[in-house]
Structures are given as structure tokens and as C-alpha cells.
Design a protein around this motif. Structure first.
Motif, PDB file in Angstrom:
ATOM      1  N   GLU A  48      19.021  19.135  -9.496  1.00  0.00           N
ATOM      2  CA  GLU A  48      17.757  18.967  -8.760  1.00  0.00           C
ATOM      3  C   GLU A  48      17.199  17.571  -8.961  1.00  0.00           C
ATOM      4  O   GLU A  48      16.699  16.944  -8.015  1.00  0.00           O
ATOM      5  CB  GLU A  48      16.752  20.026  -9.236  1.00  0.00           C
ATOM      6  CG  GLU A  48      15.397  19.949  -8.585  1.00  0.00           C
ATOM      7  CD  GLU A  48      15.394  20.426  -7.140  1.00  0.00           C
ATOM      8  OE1 GLU A  48      14.388  20.168  -6.467  1.00  0.00           O
ATOM      9  OE2 GLU A  48      16.381  21.027  -6.702  1.00  0.00           O
ATOM     10  N   ASN A  49      17.267  17.053 -10.178  1.00  0.00           N
ATOM     11  CA  ASN A  49      16.792  15.708 -10.474  1.00  0.00           C
ATOM     12  C   ASN A  49      17.585  14.667  -9.675  1.00  0.00           C
ATOM     13  O   ASN A  49      17.006  13.726  -9.110  1.00  0.00           O
ATOM     14  CB  ASN A  49      16.900  15.450 -11.976  1.00  0.00           C
ATOM     15  CG  ASN A  49      16.180  14.193 -12.410  1.00  0.00           C
ATOM     16  OD1 ASN A  49      15.361  13.655 -11.678  1.00  0.00           O
ATOM     17  ND2 ASN A  49      16.482  13.727 -13.613  1.00  0.00           N
ATOM     18  N   ALA A  50      18.909  14.834  -9.615  1.00  0.00           N
ATOM     19  CA  ALA A  50      19.737  13.894  -8.847  1.00  0.00           C
ATOM     20  C   ALA A  50      19.381  13.957  -7.365  1.00  0.00           C
ATOM     21  O   ALA A  50      19.285  12.921  -6.688  1.00  0.00           O
ATOM     22  CB  ALA A  50      21.218  14.203  -9.055  1.00  0.00           C
ATOM     23  N   ARG A  51      19.144  15.166  -6.834  1.00  0.00           N
ATOM     24  CA  ARG A  51      18.768  15.315  -5.431  1.00  0.00           C
ATOM     25  C   ARG A  51      17.416  14.651  -5.155  1.00  0.00           C
ATOM     26  O   ARG A  51      17.247  13.943  -4.162  1.00  0.00           O
ATOM     27  CB  ARG A  51      18.713  16.800  -5.066  1.00  0.00           C
ATOM     28  CG  ARG A  51      18.474  17.058  -3.579  1.00  0.00           C
ATOM     29  CD  ARG A  51      18.224  18.519  -3.295  1.00  0.00           C
ATOM     30  NE  ARG A  51      16.982  19.032  -3.859  1.00  0.00           N
ATOM     31  CZ  ARG A  51      15.761  18.791  -3.351  1.00  0.00           C
ATOM     32  NH1 ARG A  51      15.623  18.036  -2.292  1.00  0.00           N
ATOM     33  NH2 ARG A  51      14.696  19.306  -3.926  1.00  0.00           N
ATOM     34  N   LEU A  52      16.466  14.839  -6.062  1.00  0.00           N
ATOM     35  CA  LEU A  52      15.143  14.226  -5.882  1.00  0.00           C
ATOM     36  C   LEU A  52      15.194  12.704  -6.001  1.00  0.00           C
ATOM     37  O   LEU A  52      14.471  12.006  -5.279  1.00  0.00           O
ATOM     38  CB  LEU A  52      14.148  14.811  -6.895  1.00  0.00           C
ATOM     39  CG  LEU A  52      13.753  16.276  -6.667  1.00  0.00           C
ATOM     40  CD1 LEU A  52      12.882  16.765  -7.821  1.00  0.00           C
ATOM     41  CD2 LEU A  52      13.018  16.428  -5.342  1.00  0.00           C
ATOM     42  N   ARG A  53      16.038  12.197  -6.875  1.00  0.00           N
ATOM     43  CA  ARG A  53      16.188  10.734  -6.984  1.00  0.00           C
ATOM     44  C   ARG A  53      16.755  10.154  -5.674  1.00  0.00           C
ATOM     45  O   ARG A  53      16.306   9.105  -5.199  1.00  0.00           O
ATOM     46  CB  ARG A  53      17.116  10.369  -8.144  1.00  0.00           C
ATOM     47  CG  ARG A  53      16.439  10.433  -9.471  1.00  0.00           C
ATOM     48  CD  ARG A  53      17.375   9.983 -10.567  1.00  0.00           C
ATOM     49  NE  ARG A  53      16.752  10.266 -11.843  1.00  0.00           N
ATOM     50  CZ  ARG A  53      16.904   9.508 -12.893  1.00  0.00           C
ATOM     51  NH1 ARG A  53      17.662   8.441 -12.842  1.00  0.00           N
ATOM     52  NH2 ARG A  53      16.305   9.819 -14.021  1.00  0.00           N
TER      53      ARG A  53
ATOM     54  N   GLU B 183      21.688  22.458 -16.290  1.00  0.00           N
ATOM     55  CA  GLU B 183      22.588  21.928 -15.268  1.00  0.00           C
ATOM     56  C   GLU B 183      21.937  21.992 -13.883  1.00  0.00           C
ATOM     57  O   GLU B 183      22.061  21.050 -13.079  1.00  0.00           O
ATOM     58  CB  GLU B 183      23.920  22.695 -15.271  1.00  0.00           C
ATOM     59  CG  GLU B 183      24.768  22.434 -16.494  1.00  0.00           C
ATOM     60  CD  GLU B 183      25.114  20.968 -16.670  1.00  0.00           C
ATOM     61  OE1 GLU B 183      25.448  20.294 -15.662  1.00  0.00           O
ATOM     62  OE2 GLU B 183      25.025  20.482 -17.805  1.00  0.00           O
ATOM     63  N   GLN B 184      21.230  23.078 -13.594  1.00  0.00           N
ATOM     64  CA  GLN B 184      20.529  23.181 -12.309  1.00  0.00           C
ATOM     65  C   GLN B 184      19.437  22.123 -12.200  1.00  0.00           C
ATOM     66  O   GLN B 184      19.248  21.507 -11.134  1.00  0.00           O
ATOM     67  CB  GLN B 184      19.906  24.576 -12.146  1.00  0.00           C
ATOM     68  CG  GLN B 184      20.915  25.680 -11.953  1.00  0.00           C
ATOM     69  CD  GLN B 184      20.263  27.056 -11.963  1.00  0.00           C
ATOM     70  OE1 GLN B 184      19.071  27.190 -12.196  1.00  0.00           O
ATOM     71  NE2 GLN B 184      21.073  28.086 -11.710  1.00  0.00           N
ATOM     72  N   LEU B 185      18.711  21.888 -13.281  1.00  0.00           N
ATOM     73  CA  LEU B 185      17.650  20.870 -13.266  1.00  0.00           C
ATOM     74  C   LEU B 185      18.225  19.467 -13.121  1.00  0.00           C
ATOM     75  O   LEU B 185      17.622  18.608 -12.445  1.00  0.00           O
ATOM     76  CB  LEU B 185      16.799  20.984 -14.531  1.00  0.00           C
ATOM     77  CG  LEU B 185      15.922  22.228 -14.623  1.00  0.00           C
ATOM     78  CD1 LEU B 185      15.256  22.306 -15.994  1.00  0.00           C
ATOM     79  CD2 LEU B 185      14.881  22.245 -13.510  1.00  0.00           C
ATOM     80  N   LYS B 186      19.373  19.213 -13.721  1.00  0.00           N
ATOM     81  CA  LYS B 186      20.016  17.905 -13.552  1.00  0.00           C
ATOM     82  C   LYS B 186      20.416  17.689 -12.097  1.00  0.00           C
ATOM     83  O   LYS B 186      20.221  16.590 -11.552  1.00  0.00           O
ATOM     84  CB  LYS B 186      21.249  17.789 -14.457  1.00  0.00           C
ATOM     85  CG  LYS B 186      20.923  17.530 -15.908  1.00  0.00           C
ATOM     86  CD  LYS B 186      22.205  17.400 -16.729  1.00  0.00           C
ATOM     87  CE  LYS B 186      21.905  17.133 -18.173  1.00  0.00           C
ATOM     88  NZ  LYS B 186      23.128  17.017 -18.987  1.00  0.00           N
TER      89      LYS B 186
ATOM     90  N   SER C 201      14.036  10.321  -3.098  1.00  0.00           N
ATOM     91  CA  SER C 201      13.022   9.318  -3.405  1.00  0.00           C
ATOM     92  C   SER C 201      13.509   7.928  -3.008  1.00  0.00           C
ATOM     93  O   SER C 201      12.745   7.125  -2.446  1.00  0.00           O
ATOM     94  CB  SER C 201      12.704   9.360  -4.898  1.00  0.00           C
ATOM     95  OG  SER C 201      11.836   8.314  -5.245  1.00  0.00           O
TER      96      SER C 201
END
Length: 103
Positions: A83-88, A78-81, A91
Motif C-alpha cells: 500500500e505504501n509503494a502504491r501511495l508513493r 507486507e500488505q502495508l508495504k 503521490s
């Protein structure tokens, strides 16, 4: 039973008395042997029960450990998801800014 010394057949009386004595002794030996077998069987079953109980406790402990790891991994996913949304989003922001500068 007649007396060995007063009987007309002392050999027969001796055989009968000796047979009776050995019969009683044999019955006692068989009874003791069967009791020993039953005690050995009970001890073996008790030992097997203790072994199975120990193996069950180990399995429960390992299952609990795996459950703890699974909960930890689910939290990390859940934390990685997030983080992935924040990075997207970052970007996409940087890509839009780069396209604006290029145009």
C-alpha cells in the motif's frame, strides 16, 4: 526362651519378653512411618509433575497464540508495504501533474 512361671528370674524374663514385643512393634511402626513418608514424597512428586505438565501446556498454548499473531502481523506488514509503494507512486504522479500545471 524360658517360661515366666518356671524361671528363677521371672522379672528378667518379663522384661525380655516385653522388650521383644515392643521391639517388634517399634520396628513395624518405623517401617510403616517410612512407607508413609515414601508415599507422601511420591504423591508430592506426582503432584509437582502434574503442575509442571499443566504449566507447560499453558506455555505451549501461549507460544502458539503468539506465533499466530506474528504470522498475521507479518502478513499485514507486507500488505502495508505494498500500500505504501502504491501511495508513493500515486503521490509522485500527482506531484508531477501539479508541477506541469504550475509551469
Amino acid at each position: 526362651m524360658s517360661n515366666l512361671f518356671t524361671s528363677k528370674n521371672p522379672a528378667g524374663v518379663a522384661v525380655a519378653q516385653t522388650g521383644a514385643i515392643f521391639g517388634v512393634l517399634a520396628a513395624g511402626a518405623v517401617n510403616a512411618h517410612m512407607s508413609g513418608i515414601a508415599a507422601a514424597r511420591a504423591a508430592r512428586e506426582s503432584n509437582n509433575s502434574n503442575v509442571l505438565r499443566h504449566q507447560l501446556n499453558i506455555a505451549i498454548g501461549r507460544a502458539q497464540d503468539l506465533c499466530d499473531v506474528a504470522v498475521q502481523q507479518a502478513s499485514e506488514i507486507e500488505q502495508l508495504k505494498a500500500e505504501n509503494a502504491r501511495l508513493r507512486a500515486a503521490s509522485a504522479t500527482y506531484l508531477a501533474a501539479a508541477r506541469r500545471k504550475a509551469a
